[in-house]
Design a protein around this motif. Structure first.
Motif, PDB file in Angstrom:
ATOM      1  N   ILE A 250       0.834  -1.209   0.000  1.00  0.00           N
ATOM      2  CA  ILE A 250       0.000   0.000   0.000  1.00  0.00           C
ATOM      3  C   ILE A 250       0.866   1.254   0.000  1.00  0.00           C
ATOM      4  CG2 ILE A 250      -1.608   1.336   1.431  1.00  0.00           C
ATOM      5  CD1 ILE A 250      -2.993  -1.283   2.136  1.00  0.00           C
ATOM      6  N   SER A 251       2.013   1.184   0.664  1.00  0.00           N
ATOM      7  CA  SER A 251       2.915   2.336   0.672  1.00  0.00           C
ATOM      8  C   SER A 251       3.445   2.647  -0.719  1.00  0.00           C
ATOM      9  CB  SER A 251       4.092   2.081   1.624  1.00  0.00           C
ATOM     10  OG  SER A 251       4.993   1.128   1.081  1.00  0.00           O
ATOM     11  N   LYS A 252       3.342   1.682  -1.635  1.00  0.00           N
ATOM     12  CA  LYS A 252       3.782   1.877  -3.012  1.00  0.00           C
ATOM     13  C   LYS A 252       2.609   2.106  -3.968  1.00  0.00           C
ATOM     14  CE  LYS A 252       8.162  -0.626  -2.766  1.00  0.00           C
ATOM     15  NZ  LYS A 252       8.979   0.340  -3.533  1.00  0.00           N
ATOM     16  N   GLY A 253       1.439   2.401  -3.404  1.00  0.00           N
ATOM     17  CA  GLY A 253       0.286   2.741  -4.234  1.00  0.00           C
ATOM     18  C   GLY A 253      -0.548   1.566  -4.694  1.00  0.00           C
ATOM     19  N   VAL A 254      -0.353   0.405  -4.121  1.00  0.00           N
ATOM     20  CA  VAL A 254      -1.081  -0.802  -4.540  1.00  0.00           C
ATOM     21  C   VAL A 254      -2.465  -0.842  -3.886  1.00  0.00           C
ATOM     22  CG1 VAL A 254      -1.104  -3.324  -4.387  1.00  0.00           C
ATOM     23  CG2 VAL A 254       1.016  -2.125  -4.964  1.00  0.00           C
ATOM     24  N   LYS A 255      -3.466  -1.193  -4.662  1.00  0.00           N
ATOM     25  CA  LYS A 255      -4.829  -1.356  -4.129  1.00  0.00           C
ATOM     26  C   LYS A 255      -5.347  -2.787  -4.298  1.00  0.00           C
ATOM     27  CE  LYS A 255      -6.353   3.426  -4.938  1.00  0.00           C
ATOM     28  NZ  LYS A 255      -5.115   3.933  -5.562  1.00  0.00           N
ATOM     29  N   PHE A 256      -4.678  -3.575  -5.143  1.00  0.00           N
ATOM     30  CA  PHE A 256      -5.133  -4.938  -5.426  1.00  0.00           C
ATOM     31  C   PHE A 256      -4.005  -5.934  -5.211  1.00  0.00           C
ATOM     32  CE2 PHE A 256      -8.155  -2.330  -7.658  1.00  0.00           C
ATOM     33  CZ  PHE A 256      -9.345  -3.036  -7.602  1.00  0.00           C
ATOM     34  N   PHE A 257      -4.384  -7.159  -4.926  1.00  0.00           N
ATOM     35  CA  PHE A 257      -3.415  -8.251  -4.868  1.00  0.00           C
ATOM     36  C   PHE A 257      -3.911  -9.387  -5.740  1.00  0.00           C
ATOM     37  CE2 PHE A 257      -6.426  -9.284  -1.513  1.00  0.00           C
ATOM     38  CZ  PHE A 257      -6.574 -10.662  -1.588  1.00  0.00           C
ATOM     39  N   SER A 258      -2.990 -10.228  -6.163  1.00  0.00           N
ATOM     40  CA  SER A 258      -3.358 -11.359  -7.017  1.00  0.00           C
ATOM     41  C   SER A 258      -2.464 -12.543  -6.714  1.00  0.00           C
ATOM     42  CB  SER A 258      -3.209 -10.993  -8.497  1.00  0.00           C
ATOM     43  OG  SER A 258      -3.414 -12.140  -9.309  1.00  0.00           O
ATOM     44  N   HIS A 259      -3.075 -13.700  -6.534  1.00  0.00           N
ATOM     45  CA  HIS A 259      -2.309 -14.943  -6.533  1.00  0.00           C
ATOM     46  C   HIS A 259      -2.007 -15.259  -8.002  1.00  0.00           C
ATOM     47  CE1 HIS A 259      -4.082 -15.321  -2.486  1.00  0.00           C
ATOM     48  NE2 HIS A 259      -3.007 -16.020  -2.211  1.00  0.00           N
ATOM     49  N   ILE A 260      -0.737 -15.265  -8.351  1.00  0.00           N
ATOM     50  CA  ILE A 260      -0.348 -15.549  -9.733  1.00  0.00           C
ATOM     51  C   ILE A 260       0.105 -17.001  -9.818  1.00  0.00           C
ATOM     52  CG2 ILE A 260       2.003 -14.640  -9.361  1.00  0.00           C
ATOM     53  CD1 ILE A 260       1.863 -13.681 -12.318  1.00  0.00           C
ATOM     54  N   PHE A 261      -0.410 -17.726 -10.808  1.00  0.00           N
ATOM     55  CA  PHE A 261      -0.092 -19.149 -10.898  1.00  0.00           C
ATOM     56  C   PHE A 261       0.109 -19.530 -12.350  1.00  0.00           C
ATOM     57  CE2 PHE A 261      -4.629 -18.500 -10.726  1.00  0.00           C
ATOM     58  CZ  PHE A 261      -5.196 -19.383 -11.629  1.00  0.00           C
ATOM     59  N   TYR A 262       0.519 -20.764 -12.565  1.00  0.00           N
ATOM     60  CA  TYR A 262       1.012 -21.178 -13.876  1.00  0.00           C
ATOM     61  C   TYR A 262       0.327 -22.459 -14.325  1.00  0.00           C
ATOM     62  CZ  TYR A 262       4.323 -17.926 -11.960  1.00  0.00           C
ATOM     63  OH  TYR A 262       4.866 -16.816 -11.361  1.00  0.00           O
ATOM     64  N   PRO A 263      -0.841 -22.321 -14.965  1.00  0.00           N
ATOM     65  CA  PRO A 263      -1.576 -23.504 -15.438  1.00  0.00           C
ATOM     66  C   PRO A 263      -0.811 -24.203 -16.561  1.00  0.00           C
ATOM     67  CG  PRO A 263      -2.596 -21.506 -16.258  1.00  0.00           C
ATOM     68  CD  PRO A 263      -1.526 -21.069 -15.318  1.00  0.00           C
ATOM     69  N   MET A 264      -1.357 -25.301 -17.030  1.00  0.00           N
ATOM     70  CA  MET A 264      -0.655 -26.124 -18.026  1.00  0.00           C
ATOM     71  C   MET A 264      -0.811 -25.554 -19.438  1.00  0.00           C
ATOM     72  SD  MET A 264      -1.301 -29.982 -16.605  1.00  0.00           S
ATOM     73  CE  MET A 264      -2.995 -29.845 -16.077  1.00  0.00           C
ATOM     74  N   THR A 265      -0.501 -24.263 -19.591  1.00  0.00           N
ATOM     75  CA  THR A 265      -0.665 -23.595 -20.876  1.00  0.00           C
ATOM     76  C   THR A 265       0.593 -22.877 -21.328  1.00  0.00           C
ATOM     77  OG1 THR A 265      -1.451 -21.625 -19.733  1.00  0.00           O
ATOM     78  CG2 THR A 265      -3.130 -23.184 -20.499  1.00  0.00           C
ATOM     79  N   ASN A 266       1.670 -22.934 -20.531  1.00  0.00           N
ATOM     80  CA  ASN A 266       2.886 -22.147 -20.748  1.00  0.00           C
ATOM     81  C   ASN A 266       2.645 -20.661 -20.522  1.00  0.00           C
ATOM     82  OD1 ASN A 266       4.843 -24.179 -21.447  1.00  0.00           O
ATOM     83  ND2 ASN A 266       3.745 -24.429 -23.380  1.00  0.00           N
ATOM     84  N   ALA A 267       1.502 -20.294 -19.971  1.00  0.00           N
ATOM     85  CA  ALA A 267       1.174 -18.900 -19.711  1.00  0.00           C
ATOM     86  C   ALA A 267       0.979 -18.695 -18.212  1.00  0.00           C
ATOM     87  CB  ALA A 267      -0.087 -18.502 -20.479  1.00  0.00           C
ATOM     88  N   THR A 268       0.689 -17.460 -17.831  1.00  0.00           N
ATOM     89  CA  THR A 268       0.413 -17.156 -16.434  1.00  0.00           C
ATOM     90  C   THR A 268      -1.072 -16.866 -16.262  1.00  0.00           C
ATOM     91  OG1 THR A 268       0.900 -14.818 -16.802  1.00  0.00           O
ATOM     92  CG2 THR A 268       2.690 -16.186 -16.014  1.00  0.00           C
ATOM     93  N   ALA A 269      -1.541 -16.998 -15.036  1.00  0.00           N
ATOM     94  CA  ALA A 269      -2.941 -16.717 -14.723  1.00  0.00           C
ATOM     95  C   ALA A 269      -2.994 -15.853 -13.467  1.00  0.00           C
ATOM     96  CB  ALA A 269      -3.713 -18.019 -14.522  1.00  0.00           C
ATOM     97  N   GLU A 270      -3.952 -14.926 -13.434  1.00  0.00           N
ATOM     98  CA  GLU A 270      -4.066 -13.987 -12.323  1.00  0.00           C
ATOM     99  C   GLU A 270      -5.535 -13.829 -11.946  1.00  0.00           C
ATOM    100  OE1 GLU A 270      -2.490 -10.303 -13.724  1.00  0.00           O
ATOM    101  OE2 GLU A 270      -0.655 -11.208 -14.525  1.00  0.00           O
TER     102      GLU A 270
END
Length: 724
Positions: free
Chosen positions: A81-101
């Motif tokens: 929050i001290s850096k201006g953040v308002k949201f959080f996200s668990h970032i994970f890596y499904p079986m697609t070679n991509a990322t998911a948020e």
């Protein structure tokens, strides 16, 4: 509207572009990891006990209690929050070679209607995305949708900045409600644990007592192409398939080798500096960048990190490459072969294992013949590649990577190990039961007084080897540029664990029968080399002689396509390997076969649909317009008594007709799904669909070289590959 107008407008846009303003990069010491909640940040933000617990978890994988998670969550929220953040996200890596948020706000409302921020340990530890909507290989049905993300404290949280704001990203694993791994991170963590367990057995037998947690390390060289976005927007194939499905070779390509390590174009240099500034703020140690072989092709390489963190950073790097390229007016292509006839892109995964007490176990030192632990671990790799070569090939299998591996342009689809002259001789001597002193590389002396002499390496490099020893690590050179490094790392860690278990069993018996440790080790390695030494090869991996020798004399497999490669995941020895090491259950492994096979089929079907669409709506109209212009010209000449040669007209008409015949045949076969097995479906895509696509392209590329330039609708290779 003229058929060439989008292309001409793109050229005009590029010619009139204003130079992008350049911000001078800040000092590394000021920006390094400023957006990362790493151990250094934690030490300032956490209590002494909480920091000690987190440090122990990060460095050894020890369990973390829920109370500490609450303390960490509160500190992480305040920092973000001290850096201006308002949201959080668990970032994970499904079986697609991509990322998911999945983004959530820190905000909650109270009974007075006010808004406050909240982020507890339970919110940090667990999230809940839909488990059935991601590729899961039948592990989750639509009516059984629950899935969980869980915080991975061994990989630091970070803040991702975009033009729309900042988000706290929490690296996580992704699993089903019933506990199966739905992602690429859980198997990676499990494989590292399996390797650690097996390595400790060998080290203990060799008399080591102080053994810290072992970890695999990774440094992945990332190759990519940049294309001007103005041109890319007129190429549906680049936008939707990531590669050009049509395109005749330009008059000048990469023949002169003048792009490789050449001066970086100014516009690209600005992009690279901007990218690296973003990477440094995220603690990603980008170390090297340069021009690659093909025009428009470049490479970035990071410093080594622990495999889990390196895998996360690789995903972030691919994301930032695309986002930063767009900001600079480029489209970043991570496809393995975006331009036919031009050098393709790979991701060379440099891999090693080690810890804080024994160091890098794949570092031979100056006297490898006396470094018995190195010889055992290097031997374990040799055995693993030989025993599980098809698994390694399956781990890098994709529709895109087939364009490199099947064509033997990149390291070929035959898995072999390159050791270099010094080590190859050493291991071949061991195969005969001998251990001789290794030769040195000698001094490099050019006879020039102003050039300092230096010690030459004892062995050369081999760019044609898919799995090469490069001084203190192995380099898996056949990984695709668009792929996650997790799959290859899982395969390498798991095969190493299995080989170390084999060595530990043999070594224990050999040590019991001999009082001489060196003799006991050599006896084990001699047996290993006699069984698995056929995989060691130091010659030209591209040569037809090697392809024949590898298969006919050495019993290695040549696996050119994904359709040939993926069935290895269903082989009994591979199922047993993952089961006994605890890396993947048989059900989890089967799900990966199903997901990767489906992705392969879908990728080729998407390309086939694009080929049909582009041929019908772009290339055919251009060819017919050109034929109309030629016919009018011939008729006009006849009216004034001049007879023009109609050869070109006839040839263009014939090629257009042949192209459309192949298009109709291809169109009739797209979506055909009446196959007995998934393997049959993949083979149909590989052998029939791909063949018809190539046939359509052959005719279309001929037309590109004949049809008037002002009528041709697609930006050509000369425009896509060479910057202005």
């Amino acid at each position: 509207m003229s058929g060439n107008q989008p292309r001409m407008l793109a050229i005009a846009e590029i010619n009139n572009r204003e130079p992008m303003p350049v911000d001078m990069p800040e000092a590394l010491s000021k920006i390094w990891a400023t957006d990362v909640f790493n151990l250094a940040t934690m030490e300032e933000a956490l209590s002494k006990n909480a920091f000690k617990a987190m440090k122990n978890t990060v460095q050894t994988g020890a369990a973390l209690d829920p109370g500490t998670a609450d303390v960490v969550a509160a500190a992480m929220k305040d920092w973000a929050i001290s850096k201006g953040v308002k949201f959080f996200s668990h970032i994970f890596y499904p079986m697609t070679n991509a990322t998911a948020e999945k983004h959530d706000g820190f905000i909650i409302t109270n009974s007075d209607g006010g808004a406050i921020t909240e982020f507890t340990g339970s919110l940090l530890i667990k999230g809940e995305p839909d488990g059935s909507s991601f590729p899961n290989g039948s592990l989750r049905m639509t009516n059984a949708a629950r899935g969980y993300t869980a915080w991975d404290p061994t990989s630091p949280a970070y803040i991702m900045h975009t033009d729309n704001g900042a988000t706290l990203m929490i690296p996580s694993v992704f699993m089903s409600w019933t506990g199966e791994a739905l992602d690429k991170k859980i198997p990676l963590l499990r494989s590292n644990a399996a390797m650690d367990k097996s390595a400790r057995k060998v080290l203990s037998l060799m008399g080591e007592t102080d053994i810290a947690t072992l970890n695999s390390s990774c440094g992945a060289e990332q190759e990519y192409f940049l294309v001007d976005e103005n041109f890319a927007s007129s190429r549906p194939d680049l936008l939707l398939a990531g590669r050009s499905l049509f395109g005749a070779p330009p008059a000048k390509g990469q023949e002169f080798d003048d792009h490789y390590f050449g001066a970086i174009p100014e516009r690209v240099q600005v992009f690279m500096q901007d990218l690296e500034d973003k990477l440094y703020r995220l603690g990603i140690p980008a170390k090297t960048h340069h021009n690659e072989v093909a025009p428009g092709q470049f490479e970035i390489a990071p410093y080594f990190e622990s495999a889990n963190v390196a895998s996360d950073h690789q995903q972030m790097l691919m994301t930032l490459l695309k986002l930063t390229a767009k900001k600079h007016g480029f489209l970043c292509l991570l496809h393995e072969k975006p331009f036919a006839g031009v050098n393709g892109s790979g991701k060379h995964v440099n891999w090693s294992v080690g810890n804080s007490t024994q160091g890098n176990l794949l570092d031979p030192g100056s006297t490898p013949d006396k470094n018995l632990i190195f010889l055992l671990f290097c031997g374990a790799v040799i055995r693993g590649v030989h025993a599980y070569g098809p698994l390694l090939r399956a781990a890098i299998a994709s529709a895109a990577n087939d364009h490199r591996l099947g064509a033997n342009e990149a390291p070929p689809a035959i898995l072999s190990v390159y050791l270099g002259d010094q080590l190859e001789k050493l291991f071949m001597d061991i195969k005969e039961g001998k251990l001789n002193e290794t030769a040195k590389g000698g001094e490099m002396d050019l006879g020039l007084t102003q050039i300092l002499k230096f010690e030459r390496d004892p062995g050369d490099r081999n760019r044609t080897s898919p799995f090469a020893f490069t001084g203190n690590r192995f380099e898996f050179r056949a990984v695709g540029s668009s792929q996650s490094v997790s799959g290859p790392l899982v395969a390498m860690n798991t095969m190493l664990a299995d080989s170390l278990d084999w060595i530990a069993e043999k070594l224990e018996a050999s040590l019991a029968a001999s009082s001489n440790q060196t003799e006991a080790v050599i006896k084990v390695l001699q047996e290993l080399m006699q069984q698995h030494g056929n995989v060691v090869f130091g010659g030209d991996g591209y040569s037809p002689e090697w392809h024949r020798m590898a298969v006919e004399e050495r019993g290695l497999k040549n696996i050119p396509t994904t359709a040939d490669a993926l069935p290895a995941l269903l082989e009994a020895d591979v199922i047993e390997l993952f089961k006994k090491t605890g890396v993947l259950t048989p059900v989890e492994l089967a799900s990966r076969y199903e997901v990767y096979a489906e992705q392969y089929i879908l990728a080729i079907e998407v390309e086939a649909k694009l080929v049909v669409d582009m041929a019908k709506t772009l290339i055919y109209p251009a060819a017919m317009s050109y034929l109309s212009d030629l016919s009018s010209a011939i008729s006009g000449a006849r009216e004034v008594g001049v007879e023009l040669d109609a050869t070109v007209v006839n040839k263009v008409a014939a090629e257009t007709g042949a192209m459309m015949k192949a298009v109709e045949e291809l169109s009739s076969l797209i979506g055909k799904h009446d196959f007995d097995t998934t393997e049959d479906h993949m083979k149909f895509c590989a052998d029939t669909i791909r063949g018809l696509m190539d046939e359509v392209r052959e005719h279309a590329d001929y037309l590109e070289l004949e049809v008037s330039d002002e009528l041709w609708p697609l930006p050509k290779y000369r425009e896509l590959l060479f910057f202005r």
